[in-house]
Motif scaffolding. Sequence first.
Motif, PDB file in Angstrom:
ATOM      1  N   LEU A  52      14.435  -6.767  10.799  1.00 20.85           N
ATOM      2  CA  LEU A  52      14.214  -7.953  11.622  1.00 20.85           C
ATOM      3  C   LEU A  52      13.378  -8.999  10.893  1.00 20.85           C
ATOM      4  O   LEU A  52      13.651 -10.198  10.957  1.00 20.85           O
ATOM      5  CB  LEU A  52      13.513  -7.536  12.925  1.00 20.85           C
ATOM      6  N   ALA A  86       1.428   2.439  -3.268  1.00 21.98           N
ATOM      7  CA  ALA A  86       0.267   2.370  -4.130  1.00 21.98           C
ATOM      8  C   ALA A  86       0.041   3.627  -4.936  1.00 21.98           C
ATOM      9  O   ALA A  86       0.411   4.709  -4.551  1.00 21.98           O
ATOM     10  CB  ALA A  86      -0.959   2.096  -3.293  1.00 21.98           C
ATOM     11  N   GLY A 141      12.021  10.347  -8.758  1.00 21.42           N
ATOM     12  CA  GLY A 141      12.473   9.886  -7.454  1.00 21.42           C
ATOM     13  C   GLY A 141      11.364   9.333  -6.607  1.00 21.42           C
ATOM     14  O   GLY A 141      11.598   8.700  -5.609  1.00 21.42           O
ATOM     15  N   ALA A 150      14.403 -12.749  10.074  1.00 19.49           N
ATOM     16  CA  ALA A 150      13.691 -13.842  10.736  1.00 19.49           C
ATOM     17  C   ALA A 150      13.147 -14.831   9.717  1.00 19.49           C
ATOM     18  O   ALA A 150      13.214 -16.060   9.914  1.00 19.49           O
ATOM     19  CB  ALA A 150      12.557 -13.272  11.582  1.00 19.49           C
ATOM     20  N   SER A 200      10.628  -0.209   5.550  1.00 20.62           N
ATOM     21  CA  SER A 200      11.302   1.080   5.432  1.00 20.62           C
ATOM     22  C   SER A 200      10.602   1.987   4.431  1.00 20.62           C
ATOM     23  O   SER A 200      11.205   2.720   3.703  1.00 20.62           O
ATOM     24  CB  SER A 200      12.752   0.875   5.004  1.00 20.62           C
ATOM     25  N   THR A 201       9.283   1.898   4.398  1.00 18.56           N
ATOM     26  CA  THR A 201       8.518   2.680   3.438  1.00 18.56           C
ATOM     27  C   THR A 201       7.983   3.947   4.049  1.00 18.56           C
ATOM     28  O   THR A 201       7.168   4.616   3.466  1.00 18.56           O
ATOM     29  CB  THR A 201       7.336   1.853   2.927  1.00 18.56           C
ATOM     30  N   GLY A 202       8.422   4.282   5.183  1.00 24.52           N
ATOM     31  CA  GLY A 202       7.899   5.471   5.830  1.00 24.52           C
ATOM     32  C   GLY A 202       6.724   5.170   6.709  1.00 24.52           C
ATOM     33  O   GLY A 202       6.221   6.009   7.408  1.00 24.52           O
ATOM     34  N   GLY A 203       6.297   3.959   6.687  1.00 26.06           N
ATOM     35  CA  GLY A 203       5.103   3.643   7.472  1.00 26.06           C
ATOM     36  C   GLY A 203       5.362   2.697   8.606  1.00 26.06           C
ATOM     37  O   GLY A 203       4.455   2.248   9.281  1.00 26.06           O
ATOM     38  N   GLY A 204       6.585   2.339   8.877  1.00 25.88           N
ATOM     39  CA  GLY A 204       6.842   1.483  10.021  1.00 25.88           C
ATOM     40  C   GLY A 204       7.054   0.058   9.586  1.00 25.88           C
ATOM     41  O   GLY A 204       7.354  -0.247   8.450  1.00 25.88           O
ATOM     42  N   GLY A 205       6.919  -0.889  10.471  1.00 29.41           N
ATOM     43  CA  GLY A 205       7.181  -2.279  10.196  1.00 29.41           C
ATOM     44  C   GLY A 205       8.245  -2.769  11.137  1.00 29.41           C
ATOM     45  O   GLY A 205       8.602  -2.102  12.105  1.00 29.41           O
ATOM     46  N   LEU A 206       8.758  -3.935  10.859  1.00 28.39           N
ATOM     47  CA  LEU A 206       9.737  -4.522  11.763  1.00 28.39           C
ATOM     48  C   LEU A 206      11.164  -4.188  11.375  1.00 28.39           C
ATOM     49  O   LEU A 206      12.099  -4.663  11.988  1.00 28.39           O
ATOM     50  CB  LEU A 206       9.565  -6.043  11.777  1.00 28.39           C
ATOM     51  N   GLY A 207      11.322  -3.408  10.312  1.00 29.02           N
ATOM     52  CA  GLY A 207      12.668  -3.090   9.888  1.00 29.02           C
ATOM     53  C   GLY A 207      13.331  -4.333   9.339  1.00 29.02           C
ATOM     54  O   GLY A 207      12.667  -5.248   8.839  1.00 29.02           O
ATOM     55  N   SER A 240       0.805  -1.213   0.000  1.00 29.23           N
ATOM     56  CA  SER A 240       0.000   0.000   0.000  1.00 29.23           C
ATOM     57  C   SER A 240       0.836   1.261   0.000  1.00 29.23           C
ATOM     58  O   SER A 240       0.443   2.260  -0.595  1.00 29.23           O
ATOM     59  CB  SER A 240      -0.924   0.004   1.209  1.00 29.23           C
ATOM     60  N   ALA A 241       1.954   1.232   0.654  1.00 30.79           N
ATOM     61  CA  ALA A 241       2.748   2.455   0.715  1.00 30.79           C
ATOM     62  C   ALA A 241       3.266   2.839  -0.660  1.00 30.79           C
ATOM     63  O   ALA A 241       3.580   3.984  -0.922  1.00 30.79           O
ATOM     64  CB  ALA A 241       3.900   2.286   1.687  1.00 30.79           C
TER      65      ALA A 241
END
Lengths: 475, 192
Positions: free
Chosen positions: B168, B20, B143, B172, B159-166, B17-18
Motif C-alpha cells: 500500500l 541491520a 540467503g 500511495a 515485507s521484512t518480517g516486521g510488518g508495515g503497510l505492505g 533496521s530489519a
Amino acid sequence: MRLRLLVIAVVLLGLGAGARDARALGLTLGFSADPALTGATPAATDTWIPRAVAEGAQIVRVNLTWSEVAPLDLPPSSFDAADPASRAYDWSAIDASVRDLTSRGLQVLLNITGAPAWAQGPDAPPDVAPGTWRPDPTQFADFATAAALRYDGRFPDPLHPGAFLPRVRYWQPWNEPNLSYYLTPQWTQSAHGWAPASPTIYRQLLNAFYRAVKRVAASNFVVTAGTAPYGDPPGGQRMPPVAFDRSLFCLRDNARLTPVSCPDPPHLDALSHHPYAIYGPLWHALNPGDAAVPDMYKIADVLHAAVRAGHVQPAGPKQLWVTEISWDSSPPDPDGVPIAKQADWLEQAMYVLWREGVSTVLWLQIVDAPPIPNYGSTYQAGLYYIGGGAKPAAQAFRFPFVTQRSGAARIEAWGRSPANGNVAIEQRRGSRWVLLRTLPARVDQVFTATLPVRGYSMLRAQIGGQTSLDWTQRG
Amino acid sequence: MRRIAIALAVALAAPSSAMAAGRTLAPPGNSGVGQYVETVPTAGGGQPTNTVHPVGGAVGGGGGPRDPGGPAGTGGAHGVGTISAATQRALAAQGPTGIAAAALAEATAPSKARSSARAHASGPDPSAASASAAERTSPAPAGGGSSPASSVLKAFSGSTGGGGLGPLLPIALIGSVLAAAVLALVRRRRPS
C-alpha cells in the motif's frame, strides 16, 4: 485538494498505531521465577515469600525443567511418562515450591521448559542449546499429563501422609520460543530463503500441552510461553516476537494480517510476552517486529486478528499476560537505572501495559541476584537489596500511582489499590497536601480519575494508611 | 523543532533496521544478557547478529537468575559504542531528546568507529571479548543477505518480517507523485 487529502491519508496510515483503551479494572501482579521464592533455600523462601505476599503479589511463576524431573537416559519400555507416581521422576523440588507458595495464599504458574535428550528430535546439530531441538509433542503431552495429575489437588503428598499436594491451575508451556536459547531451529533454509520454523514447532508443543492439561482439569488455564522482545533478521538466533506470533497464528506477514491455512490453530487461554525495554516504559522498540513496553499493542493486534479469523481455540477473547519484565537498579548495579527512576518506570510500565490490555504482570524478581560472575550478566531488578532493605520500587509495586496529561488543564490519574476503601488523590501545594478527589477502590483493582490539574504538579494517592510514591506531573 | 528533526532522523534510520547488522543496545545493567539486546539500525547489511550463541560456545548470553552459571555472552552493552557510557547516561538524563540523540549517534556511526568501540567495550572479560570477536567475524548465512535494491523495496513494502503497510505504501507514494505531476501539468496548461 485531492492530493492534499491523499498525503494526509498516507500520513494517518503511517501513524495508525495509537494507545488502546483499557478494558478491565483488574490487574494481577506477581513475580517471575525468582530463586528466592522458588526454593533456593528454606531460609530464603521463609523470608521472601511472606514479603511477596505483603507487597501484593498474587501469583509466582515456578520453573519446572522437564529434563531435571524426568530421567536422564532413555527410560525403559515399562516407564509410563504420563504417570506422576513413576519412580523415574523426581518432583521433590517442584513439590516443595508448590507447597511453600500455595500455603501462603499465592497462585503458582508452572513454566515447563527443557526437553530431556531422549525427547528431542533427531539430527540435532552439536552446537544447539541442550533441550531445545525439536522437542517431541507426544512426549511433552505425556509429561504435561503427569504434571497436571500431580498438581490437581488429589495427589497424595509423599512427605505428608494423609495430605494432598496443592492444586496448580496456571500452566505455561515453554519459555521464549522465539530464541534459539530455548527452542531450535528458529529458521529453516530452502532455495527460497529462510522460513520460520520455531512457530510451527511451538504450535505443536502448545496444542499437545493444552489438550493434556485440560483433559486432567478443564479449569486449568494455559498461558503461552512469553516471547522475548527483540529479534534478528531471518536466519538469526532470535525471531522478532511480532513475526513469531504472526506465524504462530497462521497470519500472513502483512499489514492486514491476512489469515492463511491453519489446520490445527493454537489453543490457549492467554498470550504472553516479555517486553524488556532498553530505556523507559515509553520507549518504543526501533524495529517494527520487536515489542517493548509501549509496543504491546503489536502483540495484541496479532492476537485480536487471530481471534477474529478463528485461528485461536477455543473461540472467544483471550487474556494478555506479561510473565517477565524488569529494570536493574543502581545501586547496586553500576549500569542500572537510579532507584527512584526504577520505581517510576515500574509503576508507569504497569499503567502502560494495563492500557494496552494486559491483565497480569510478573516482575522478574523480588530481591536482587548476587553479582556472580558480574553485574552485567545477572539481574539486580529486585524490589529489595540482597541485604533486605527495600528500594522505592517496593512501594511502587505495592501501590502504583501515575498520572498523564490529557489536556492543558486536565490529567488522567491511574493506580492499583492495595486495600479496600476510599482512595484519596492529593496534590502538593507549597508544603501541604491538598485533597483533589476521593473515589471508592477495591484491593488489587485499578482506579482511574480525570482531574483538573494545570501545569507542573506533584501528586500522590492514599488509602487505609498506605501512601503511594509522589508522582511528578510535568506541565 | 530540534526534537522533531532528531525524531525524524531516527525515524528515517528505522526502516533499514530489519536489515541491520549487529550494533546492539542492552537493557540497563544487563549488558551480558544476550537474549534481550536490541539490534540498532545501521547501513551494515543484512546479516543477523550472533549475540545469543557466541560461536564455539554451547549456550551464550548466559547469566541471570535463570542460568547463574552460564557463560556471559557478548550482547553489546548498555550504551556501548560510539559515545561513552557516561555520555550516554548524561544524554539519557536529558529525556527523550537525549535518548534519541544517543540512538542516532549509535545508528549512524562509521563502521570503523563502531568496531573499535566494540573492541574497547569488550573490556577485561575474556568470554565477552572472544564472543565480540566472533560477532565481528561471523559470516552472513547464505540467503540471509539481500541486494540493496531488494532491501529498499522490502523496507518500503514492509515485507521484512516486521510488518508495515505492505504494498500500500509504495503504491500511495507513487500515486502521490503522479497526482502532483498531473496537477502541475494541468495548472501550467490552464490559461491564466
